[in-house]
Design a protein around this motif. Structure first.
Motif, PDB file in Angstrom:
ATOM      1  N   SER A 121      48.600  48.520  54.052  1.00 14.49           N
ATOM      2  CA  SER A 121      48.277  48.141  52.737  1.00 14.49           C
ATOM      3  C   SER A 121      47.140  46.920  52.775  1.00 14.49           C
ATOM      4  N   LEU A 122      46.052  47.290  52.328  1.00 13.41           N
ATOM      5  CA  LEU A 122      44.854  46.272  52.304  1.00 13.41           C
ATOM      6  C   LEU A 122      44.208  46.403  50.994  1.00 13.41           C
ATOM      7  N   THR A 123      44.788  46.617  50.037  1.00 11.87           N
ATOM      8  CA  THR A 123      44.235  46.512  48.404  1.00 11.87           C
ATOM      9  C   THR A 123      43.873  45.059  48.342  1.00 11.87           C
ATOM     10  N   ARG A 124      42.933  44.878  47.253  1.00 18.15           N
ATOM     11  CA  ARG A 124      42.519  43.663  46.736  1.00 18.15           C
ATOM     12  C   ARG A 124      43.720  42.720  46.600  1.00 18.15           C
ATOM     13  N   ASN A 125      44.811  42.907  45.611  1.00 16.63           N
ATOM     14  CA  ASN A 125      45.827  42.429  45.514  1.00 16.63           C
ATOM     15  C   ASN A 125      47.001  42.033  46.619  1.00 16.63           C
ATOM     16  N   VAL A 136      31.362  23.759  52.555  1.00 14.93           N
ATOM     17  CA  VAL A 136      30.503  24.456  52.421  1.00 14.93           C
ATOM     18  C   VAL A 136      30.563  25.998  52.239  1.00 14.93           C
ATOM     19  N   SER A 137      31.537  26.414  52.943  1.00  9.97           N
ATOM     20  CA  SER A 137      32.071  27.775  52.941  1.00  9.97           C
ATOM     21  C   SER A 137      32.869  27.911  51.498  1.00  9.97           C
ATOM     22  N   SER A 138      33.560  27.087  51.253  1.00  6.73           N
ATOM     23  CA  SER A 138      34.293  27.335  49.675  1.00  6.73           C
ATOM     24  C   SER A 138      33.083  27.459  48.770  1.00  6.73           C
ATOM     25  N   ALA A 139      32.040  26.314  48.930  1.00  8.04           N
ATOM     26  CA  ALA A 139      31.185  26.091  47.960  1.00  8.04           C
ATOM     27  C   ALA A 139      30.375  27.275  47.817  1.00  8.04           C
ATOM     28  N   SER A 140      30.069  28.161  48.909  1.00  9.44           N
ATOM     29  CA  SER A 140      29.114  29.198  48.723  1.00  9.44           C
ATOM     30  C   SER A 140      29.743  30.744  48.357  1.00  9.44           C
ATOM     31  N   MET A 141      31.181  30.522  48.297  1.00  8.52           N
ATOM     32  CA  MET A 141      31.807  31.854  47.791  1.00  8.52           C
ATOM     33  C   MET A 141      31.633  31.986  46.273  1.00  8.52           C
ATOM     34  N   PRO A 142      31.250  33.188  45.834  1.00 10.50           N
ATOM     35  CA  PRO A 142      31.441  33.448  44.553  1.00 10.50           C
ATOM     36  C   PRO A 142      33.042  33.060  43.941  1.00 10.50           C
ATOM     37  N   ALA A 143      33.121  33.088  42.615  1.00 12.14           N
ATOM     38  CA  ALA A 143      34.384  32.611  41.985  1.00 12.14           C
ATOM     39  C   ALA A 143      35.469  33.665  42.332  1.00 12.14           C
ATOM     40  N   LEU A 165      41.871  37.586  59.088  1.00 13.70           N
ATOM     41  CA  LEU A 165      40.690  37.594  59.552  1.00 13.70           C
ATOM     42  C   LEU A 165      39.571  37.619  58.239  1.00 13.70           C
ATOM     43  N   ILE A 166      39.931  38.317  57.357  1.00 13.67           N
ATOM     44  CA  ILE A 166      39.141  38.049  55.907  1.00 13.67           C
ATOM     45  C   ILE A 166      39.000  36.814  55.513  1.00 13.67           C
ATOM     46  N   ALA A 167      40.192  35.953  55.409  1.00 17.67           N
ATOM     47  CA  ALA A 167      39.997  34.802  55.148  1.00 17.67           C
ATOM     48  C   ALA A 167      39.308  33.778  55.736  1.00 17.67           C
ATOM     49  N   LYS A 168      39.533  33.972  57.241  1.00 19.47           N
ATOM     50  CA  LYS A 168      38.611  33.088  57.981  1.00 19.47           C
ATOM     51  C   LYS A 168      37.205  33.186  58.104  1.00 19.47           C
ATOM     52  N   HIS A 169      36.762  34.453  57.781  1.00 20.26           N
ATOM     53  CA  HIS A 169      35.500  34.724  57.733  1.00 20.26           C
ATOM     54  C   HIS A 169      34.733  34.616  56.476  1.00 20.26           C
ATOM     55  N   SER A 170      35.591  34.313  55.465  1.00 18.91           N
ATOM     56  CA  SER A 170      35.323  34.126  53.865  1.00 18.91           C
ATOM     57  C   SER A 170      34.600  35.326  53.217  1.00 18.91           C
ATOM     58  N   LYS A 171      35.362  36.267  53.895  1.00 17.57           N
ATOM     59  CA  LYS A 171      34.904  37.592  53.066  1.00 17.57           C
ATOM     60  C   LYS A 171      35.508  38.091  51.878  1.00 17.57           C
ATOM     61  N   PRO A 172      35.199  38.726  50.969  1.00 17.18           N
ATOM     62  CA  PRO A 172      35.792  39.284  49.739  1.00 17.18           C
ATOM     63  C   PRO A 172      36.865  40.021  49.958  1.00 17.18           C
ATOM     64  N   PHE A 173      37.945  39.767  49.059  1.00 21.95           N
ATOM     65  CA  PHE A 173      39.049  40.328  49.334  1.00 21.95           C
ATOM     66  C   PHE A 173      39.166  41.923  49.216  1.00 21.95           C
ATOM     67  N   THR A 174      38.258  42.185  48.609  1.00 20.21           N
ATOM     68  CA  THR A 174      37.968  43.943  48.346  1.00 20.21           C
ATOM     69  C   THR A 174      37.551  44.479  49.763  1.00 20.21           C
ATOM     70  N   GLU A 175      37.300  43.637  50.700  1.00 22.20           N
ATOM     71  CA  GLU A 175      36.697  44.132  51.961  1.00 22.20           C
ATOM     72  C   GLU A 175      37.911  44.876  52.841  1.00 22.20           C
ATOM     73  N   GLY A 176      39.115  44.757  52.425  1.00 19.27           N
ATOM     74  CA  GLY A 176      40.327  45.241  52.696  1.00 19.27           C
ATOM     75  C   GLY A 176      40.251  46.679  52.939  1.00 19.27           C
ATOM     76  N   ASP A 177      39.883  47.426  51.520  1.00 22.00           N
ATOM     77  CA  ASP A 177      39.861  48.608  51.539  1.00 22.00           C
ATOM     78  C   ASP A 177      38.836  49.384  52.526  1.00 22.00           C
TER      79      ASP A 177
END
Length: 580
Positions: free
Chosen positions: A149-153, A557-564, A112-124
């Motif tokens: 377990s929902l850490t960034r890594n 567009v989704s990928s282009a708008s995401m931070p590195a 769900l985090i990936a599909k909605h282009s959310k930062p990986f840190t949202e898991g915590d």
């Protein structure tokens, strides 16, 4: 001469004997094969060597007690042993099952985090929410939520594994595809790196449509036609996609894509002709063309002041807060203004519509800020604004219809043709001062004391219609194929390709197929066409496999708008979808 002992590697191993457990041994000796091991169901001992002699010898110690069970009694005793063993295993595997559920939840939430282009840190943050929820609703199961377990890594690893699994599923399905097409769209992300989105759509023998954002390829150097061709061709080889099954290629219309001699599409066609004579259809993305058509309206004198006034309010925090308070004091249904963004095609209509409804409020607010708002008192400018509000709304509605997954190219083409017919209607109505389909214009006419004529805008509509006709010439040579696909029972066989004519005539005179067509329509009808009509089925598969470059616009567009730090690293599979 001394004799050396044979090395250990030459000894015969039990696994080399390929012994198999016989089913009749279960009832005869109360043993069973579990996880490739022979287990005595009486004493739960493992019989290491799967030989009849070993099993029989082990049973000798229990023989006196259990030989008394015969027939149905022995079968019931065997069921009792097996049931008891399963209950025991359930007790021992309860904790592993809880751990397995925690891992599964971790994968689902990472998806769900990936599909909605959310930062990986949202898991915590998500885990914290789950724990707080469990403390109130089900405190007894709190530990199960804490084990997730929902850490960034962890989220990054889960997404990578899901993407790899998706790639494997694609490779497994590819041999079943009869036709496929690709759509390419190149854009630049916020880091300045060019990203080439390659969208893939295919149709199998059962007329199942499969579409996926195949990959987003970073291009760190030039983006010439040769560069795009090399990247896409390597991608096709990576997934074992043969060019002879390629039915169409859609692009964003950039020169590097469509240049006559050195463009990507031309190079791909030359590559296909090296091995066989195969021509695929070339199309310019319908959504891109629709946006380009709007440029002929040429109402920059309306858009520019609107952008300036909106940006003055939105770009300054104090102005935005004060404007929101002002709207609240007026009990407005709106709380603010949306931003206008060039790359977001639908934002123009949204901004203009909101600006039109709040124009009086905006004028009062900007005057209090000593800003120049003279255009808001200009009747001619307001008339142009009302026309832009309505026409951009119609264009926005068309744009929305052209988007979305599982769209069939014939349906998309129908939407465009319907809009061209609407433009003819708009032109006639404006010439007759009929503003039925122009609500903003109608509103402005009612509130204005002086008579207003909207006849002059019929010329704008006519220019827009002409631009649509010119831009969509790519599909004119496909109109006959589209007619065959959507109306196989009404098209004249003379107007179709010769290799389809005989099968088409037979289908048109099959009353059962005609009834089925009336019942289910297209595209479901073609799954009922008998396999003996090979050419008709192949034709329908090629049409269903047609992809549109607008399909991969969302991914790029989704990928282009995401931070590195949020985007997947180079070489990772795309985040756009992780499920088939």
């Amino acid at each position: 001469m001394s004799l050396s002992k044979p090395s250990g590697s030459n000894k015969r191993k039990i696994t080399d004997e390929h012994r198999q457990f016989q089913e009749n041994w279960e009832l005869q000796y109360f043993c069973s094969e579990i996880n490739n091991k022979i287990l005595c169901l009486i004493c739960k001992s493992v019989i290491s060597v799967p030989k009849l002699y070993n099993i029989k010898r082990h049973y000798e110690q229990h023989k006196s007690k259990y030989d008394q069970y015969e027939g149905l009694l022995r079968e019931e005793k065997l069921k009792e042993f097996i049931s008891g063993y399963k209950k025991q295993q359930i007790m021992f595997t309860k904790i592993p099952q809880e751990n397995e559920a925690a891992v599964k939840v971790s994968y689902v939430l990472s998806e769900l985090i990936a599909k909605h282009s959310k930062p990986f840190t949202e898991g915590d943050f998500i885990k914290t929410c789950l724990i707080k929820t469990a403390e109130i609703i089900c405190p007894g199961n709190l530990k199960a939520f804490q084990n997730i377990s929902l850490t960034r890594n962890t989220v990054a690893e889960r997404i990578t594994e899901l993407a790899c699994n998706l790639n494997n599923q694609i490779k497994i399905k590819i041999p079943t595809f009869e036709y496929f097409s690709i759509a390419c769209d190149e854009s630049t992300d916020i880091g300045g790196t060019a990203q080439l989105a390659v969208f893939f759509r295919a149709c199998d023998m059962e007329f199942n449509i499969f579409e996926e954002l195949l990959e987003i390829i970073p291009m760190f150097d030039t983006t010439t036609g040769e560069d795009v061709f090399v990247s896409v061709f390597e991608l096709l080889k990576k997934y074992d996609l043969p060019l002879e099954k390629l039915s169409s290629v859609a692009t964003d219309g950039a020169p590097s894509m469509t240049e006559k001699n050195k463009g990507f599409v031309e190079r791909l066609q030359k590559k296909a002709n090296e091995y066989f004579e195969h021509k695929f259809h070339r199309t310019h993305c319908i959504i891109h063309q629709e946006v380009l058509c709007t440029k002929v309206i040429n109402m920059a004198h309306v858009i520019r002041p609107v952008k300036q006034m909106v940006n003055f309010i939105r770009s300054r925090g104090l102005n935005q807060r004060q404007f929101s308070i002002f709207l609240n004091d007026l009990e407005s249904e709106y709380s603010g203004l949306p931003y206008f963004t060039e790359v977001r095609w639908l934002s123009c209509s949204t901004v203009l519509e909101r600006f039109w409804k709040l124009r009086d409020t905006i004028q009062i607010f900007l005057e209090s800020k000593e800003q120049d708002v003279s255009v808001l008192s200009d009747p001619m400018w307001l008339q142009d604004l009302s026309f832009m509000v309505d026409i951009t709304k119609h264009l926005s509605n068309l744009n929305l219809k052209l988007q979305g997954k599982n769209q069939i190219i014939t349906a998309i083409n129908d939407h465009v043709k319907a809009f061209k017919c609407k433009l003819d209607l708009f032109k006639t109505q404006l010439q007759n001062e009929d503003l039925t389909h122009f609500p903003a214009c109608m509103t402005y006419t009612k509130i204005n004391n002086d008579p207003i004529s909207y006849k002059k805008y019929s010329e704008k509509i006519m220019c827009l219609k002409t631009e649509f006709e010119n831009r969509f010439q790519d599909f004119q040579y496909l109109e006959n194929d589209f007619a065959l696909f959507t109306s196989p029972f009404s098209i004249d066989a003379v107007n179709v390709s010769t290799h389809i004519q005989m099968e088409l005539i037979e289908i048109q005179n099959d009353s059962n197929l005609k009834n089925k067509f009336n019942d289910v329509g297209v595209p479901d009808f073609y799954s009922f066409v008998p396999t003996r009509y090979v050419e008709i089925r192949r034709f329908a598969m090629a049409v269903l496999a047609h992809a549109e470059a607008g399909d991969c616009e969302v991914g790029s567009v989704s990928s282009a708008s995401m931070p590195a730090e949020v985007r997947p690293a180079e070489g990772d599979a795309p985040q756009a979808s992780v499920e088939i």
